[in-house]
Design a protein around this motif. Structure first.
Motif, PDB file in Angstrom:
ATOM      1  N   PHE A   1       0.875  -1.201   0.187  1.00 28.39           N
ATOM      2  CA  PHE A   1       0.143   0.000   0.094  1.00 28.39           C
ATOM      3  C   PHE A   1       0.880   1.271  -0.247  1.00 28.39           C
ATOM      4  N   PHE A   2       1.909   1.372   0.774  1.00 32.30           N
ATOM      5  CA  PHE A   2       3.030   2.461   0.859  1.00 32.30           C
ATOM      6  C   PHE A   2       3.541   2.501  -0.626  1.00 32.30           C
ATOM      7  N   CYS A   3       3.726   1.672  -1.216  1.00 30.36           N
ATOM      8  CA  CYS A   3       4.447   1.651  -2.587  1.00 30.36           C
ATOM      9  C   CYS A   3       3.324   2.292  -3.634  1.00 30.36           C
ATOM     10  N   PHE A   4       2.129   1.815  -3.731  1.00 25.68           N
ATOM     11  CA  PHE A   4       1.009   2.391  -4.215  1.00 25.68           C
ATOM     12  C   PHE A   4       0.809   3.822  -4.082  1.00 25.68           C
ATOM     13  N   SER A   5       0.801   4.045  -2.954  1.00 25.39           N
ATOM     14  CA  SER A   5       0.371   5.459  -2.603  1.00 25.39           C
ATOM     15  C   SER A   5       1.495   6.417  -2.919  1.00 25.39           C
ATOM     16  N   TYR A   6       2.874   5.932  -2.911  1.00 32.19           N
ATOM     17  CA  TYR A   6       4.027   6.636  -3.365  1.00 32.19           C
ATOM     18  C   TYR A   6       3.827   6.950  -4.921  1.00 32.19           C
ATOM     19  N   LYS A   7       3.482   5.912  -5.405  1.00 25.95           N
ATOM     20  CA  LYS A   7       3.493   5.911  -6.851  1.00 25.95           C
ATOM     21  C   LYS A   7       2.330   6.663  -7.404  1.00 25.95           C
ATOM     22  N   SER A   8       1.244   6.871  -6.802  1.00 18.89           N
ATOM     23  CA  SER A   8      -0.006   7.668  -6.747  1.00 18.89           C
ATOM     24  C   SER A   8       0.539   9.187  -6.593  1.00 18.89           C
ATOM     25  N   TYR A   9       1.331   9.611  -5.800  1.00 16.15           N
ATOM     26  CA  TYR A   9       1.977  10.813  -5.336  1.00 16.15           C
ATOM     27  C   TYR A   9       2.758  11.326  -6.457  1.00 16.15           C
ATOM     28  N   VAL A  10       3.763  10.491  -7.082  1.00 18.87           N
ATOM     29  CA  VAL A  10       4.867  10.655  -8.068  1.00 18.87           C
ATOM     30  C   VAL A  10       3.794  11.214  -9.155  1.00 18.87           C
ATOM     31  N   THR A  11       2.795  10.440  -9.497  1.00 19.14           N
ATOM     32  CA  THR A  11       2.082  10.519 -10.743  1.00 19.14           C
ATOM     33  C   THR A  11       0.813  11.787 -10.653  1.00 19.14           C
ATOM     34  N   ARG A  12       0.786  12.044  -9.340  1.00 21.23           N
ATOM     35  CA  ARG A  12       0.117  13.349  -9.148  1.00 21.23           C
ATOM     36  C   ARG A  12      -1.358  13.079  -9.136  1.00 21.23           C
ATOM     37  N   ILE A  13      -1.653  11.699  -8.771  1.00 24.33           N
ATOM     38  CA  ILE A  13      -3.035  11.340  -8.587  1.00 24.33           C
ATOM     39  C   ILE A  13      -3.563  11.748  -7.320  1.00 24.33           C
ATOM     40  N   ILE A  14      -2.624  11.764  -6.226  1.00 21.02           N
ATOM     41  CA  ILE A  14      -2.873  12.059  -4.830  1.00 21.02           C
ATOM     42  C   ILE A  14      -1.996  13.355  -4.408  1.00 21.02           C
ATOM     43  N   THR A  15      -2.668  14.117  -3.414  1.00 17.95           N
ATOM     44  CA  THR A  15      -1.568  15.293  -3.058  1.00 17.95           C
ATOM     45  C   THR A  15      -0.652  14.391  -1.606  1.00 17.95           C
ATOM     46  N   LEU A  16       0.410  15.824  -1.448  1.00 22.50           N
ATOM     47  CA  LEU A  16       1.471  15.466  -0.333  1.00 22.50           C
ATOM     48  C   LEU A  16       0.666  15.181   0.893  1.00 22.50           C
ATOM     49  N   GLY A  17      -0.598  16.172   1.147  1.00 22.78           N
ATOM     50  CA  GLY A  17      -1.322  15.757   2.342  1.00 22.78           C
ATOM     51  C   GLY A  17      -1.892  14.365   2.455  1.00 22.78           C
ATOM     52  N   THR A  18      -2.377  13.781   1.390  1.00 19.29           N
ATOM     53  CA  THR A  18      -3.094  12.503   1.357  1.00 19.29           C
ATOM     54  C   THR A  18      -2.021  11.546   1.540  1.00 19.29           C
ATOM     55  N   LEU A  19      -0.742  11.740   1.185  1.00 17.69           N
ATOM     56  CA  LEU A  19       0.311  10.750   1.227  1.00 17.69           C
ATOM     57  C   LEU A  19       0.802  10.732   2.684  1.00 17.69           C
ATOM     58  N   VAL A  20       0.692  11.806   3.020  1.00 22.16           N
ATOM     59  CA  VAL A  20       1.086  11.734   4.714  1.00 22.16           C
ATOM     60  C   VAL A  20      -0.057  11.154   5.537  1.00 22.16           C
ATOM     61  N   ALA A  21      -1.246  11.470   5.313  1.00 28.44           N
ATOM     62  CA  ALA A  21      -2.466  10.937   5.946  1.00 28.44           C
ATOM     63  C   ALA A  21      -2.240   9.398   5.878  1.00 28.44           C
ATOM     64  N   ILE A  22      -1.978   8.639   4.692  1.00 28.95           N
ATOM     65  CA  ILE A  22      -1.892   7.338   4.475  1.00 28.95           C
ATOM     66  C   ILE A  22      -0.759   6.882   5.383  1.00 28.95           C
ATOM     67  N   TYR A  23       0.515   7.365   5.329  1.00 30.04           N
ATOM     68  CA  TYR A  23       1.325   6.692   6.094  1.00 30.04           C
ATOM     69  C   TYR A  23       1.299   6.949   7.490  1.00 30.04           C
ATOM     70  N   LEU A  24       0.458   7.908   8.090  1.00 28.15           N
ATOM     71  CA  LEU A  24       0.298   8.156   9.259  1.00 28.15           C
ATOM     72  C   LEU A  24      -0.776   7.307   9.925  1.00 28.15           C
ATOM     73  N   SER A  25      -1.691   6.865   8.938  1.00 32.92           N
ATOM     74  CA  SER A  25      -2.953   6.354   9.553  1.00 32.92           C
ATOM     75  C   SER A  25      -2.853   4.612   9.139  1.00 32.92           C
ATOM     76  N   THR A  26      -1.902   4.303   8.362  1.00 26.84           N
ATOM     77  CA  THR A  26      -1.779   2.780   7.955  1.00 26.84           C
ATOM     78  C   THR A  26      -0.234   2.212   8.621  1.00 26.84           C
ATOM     79  N   SER A  27       0.272   2.900   9.263  1.00 27.28           N
ATOM     80  CA  SER A  27       1.622   2.183   9.934  1.00 27.28           C
ATOM     81  C   SER A  27       1.066   1.697  11.135  1.00 27.28           C
ATOM     82  N   ASP A  28       0.679   0.338  11.112  1.00 33.08           N
ATOM     83  CA  ASP A  28       0.267  -0.424  12.276  1.00 33.08           C
ATOM     84  C   ASP A  28       1.188  -1.404  12.802  1.00 33.08           C
ATOM     85  N   GLU A  29       2.283  -0.922  12.973  1.00 34.95           N
ATOM     86  CA  GLU A  29       3.289  -2.168  13.593  1.00 34.95           C
ATOM     87  C   GLU A  29       3.016  -2.273  15.153  1.00 34.95           C
TER      88      GLU A  29
END
Length: 90
Positions: A3-31
């Protein structure tokens, strides 16, 4: 992890914004979930923590998008003014 790889690729291709990328990282890091489960923490506490992480991710995503968009707009306006001045000179 995918999911991290997919979201990063979506950010690089400008499908999602930087804020969305950070929100994904913060909310899905479930170690923490396996650790909490191994210590027999009640499920309701785990759900509360995951919910809190999602809320924090959303809030920080909105804040980052707000300030990043303002900064990007200011840079764009500056570049347009400089371009207009350069065209008038030459």
């Amino acid at each position: 992890m995918w999911f991290f790889c997919f979201s990063y690729k979506s950010y690089v291709t400008r499908i999602i914004t930087l804020g969305t990328l950070v929100a994904i990282y913060l909310s899905t890091s479930d170690e923490m979930i396996p650790i909490l489960l191994s210590h027999n923490v009640p499920i309701i506490e785990i759900v509360k923590l995951v919910g809190l992480k999602v809320v924090i991710g959303i809030i920080f995503g909105i804040i980052i998008d707000f300030f990043y968009r303002k900064r990007t707009e200011a840079i764009f306006i500056f570049v347009m003014k400089v371009t207009a001045i350069a065209k008038n000179r030459y």
